[in-house]
Design an enzyme around this catalytic site. Sequence first.
Site, mmCIF file in Angstrom:
data_model
loop_
_atom_site.group_PDB
_atom_site.id
_atom_site.type_symbol
_atom_site.label_atom_id
_atom_site.label_comp_id
_atom_site.label_asym_id
_atom_site.label_seq_id
_atom_site.Cartn_x
_atom_site.Cartn_y
_atom_site.Cartn_z
ATOM 1 C CG ASP A 130 11.361 4.784 13.196
ATOM 2 O OD1 ASP A 130 12.566 4.903 13.775
ATOM 3 O OD2 ASP A 130 10.800 5.133 12.049
ATOM 4 C CD GLU B 295 15.287 11.158 14.882
ATOM 5 O OE1 GLU B 295 14.711 11.948 14.160
ATOM 6 O OE2 GLU B 295 15.823 10.093 14.892
#
Length: 359
Positions: free
Chosen positions: A44, A229
């Site tokens: 991420d 997401e």
Amino acid sequence: MLTRRRFSGLLAQGLAGVALSQADMRLASPRRTFQNPLLPSGPDPWITYHEGFYYYTHTLGDRIDLWKTRNPVDLAHAERRTIWRPPATGPYSKQIWAPEIHRLCGKWYVYFAADDGRNENHRLWVLESGASDPLDGTWELKGKVADPDDRWAIDGTVFEHRGQLYLVWSGWEGAVNGQQNLYIARLKDPWTVDGRRVKISEPIYDWERVGEVENWRERGEPPRIFVNEGPEALRRGERIFIIYSASACWTDQYCLGMLMTSTEANLLDPRSWKKHPAPVFRQSPKNGVYAPGHNSFFKSPDGREDWILYHANSAPRQGCSNRRAPRAQPFGWSREGLPEFGEPLPTQVRLPVPSGVEG
């Protein structure tokens, strides 16, 4: 002969799998080169630029660290500091995911997802610092960032459009897992949602719905989970794009999808957002890159180049582990004004550092 312009063009188009000779590399030598991944681990990845420095962070799980550097592809030698550790217990004490640092309203804010050790309790939280240098200042937890529904939420990102702040995130429709959608809401200030959330995307295509769950009964999960997401805003001209991750992160089919709208549109109207029918960035087994996703964007120091920063695995079936590592590569734009990310480039290829990097 491969000119400098042609060399840069090949990279931007994702065609750098072509073997490069020593003569070709000498052409690139006026700009130093680097290889992916940028760090051995870094799920991420998020990066932003402010007053000559890039500030970077990624998921560590038990704390939030920041990196500071003038060279965004040299994170291994960047200054690094832990800016926040969670308490031992409580609603934001565990599973610290997907932090992002933003400069808003003259202060620094870090958005992250956290829970009390139970995934169903994941929510978004935000830290604030008034220091000019976010590595030197103290950080205050401003609180939970939630709309009145206060449902499960992860991967919050913020962008400003015409003086208005917007929050986009991944969430559940109700209180039970099974599908992650993308939601948007206005912000009254960097820590307060103004009004109810609006759903702008849900997994409708087959490439967004790869997510079989192993031992799903024992884990208390549904047999398959459909995922949107990791939303990130990207703007150019009269368009706003949301680039997001699709399918479950534990599959090699994890990839990037794209929503787009006009700068003149009502961003809170779901009809304003149009979904691209195919992935815009996906795995490349021939290049040894699997499950690329959860990206961010940055410009080169001189503002001439656009770059995508993303995590990926180097082998199949590595899942959502810390083997996901950050990678960067330049990208271009089509004649129609759409981003063209090409293919994830192999680690064997040396890329020129972003234009304008000194030293």
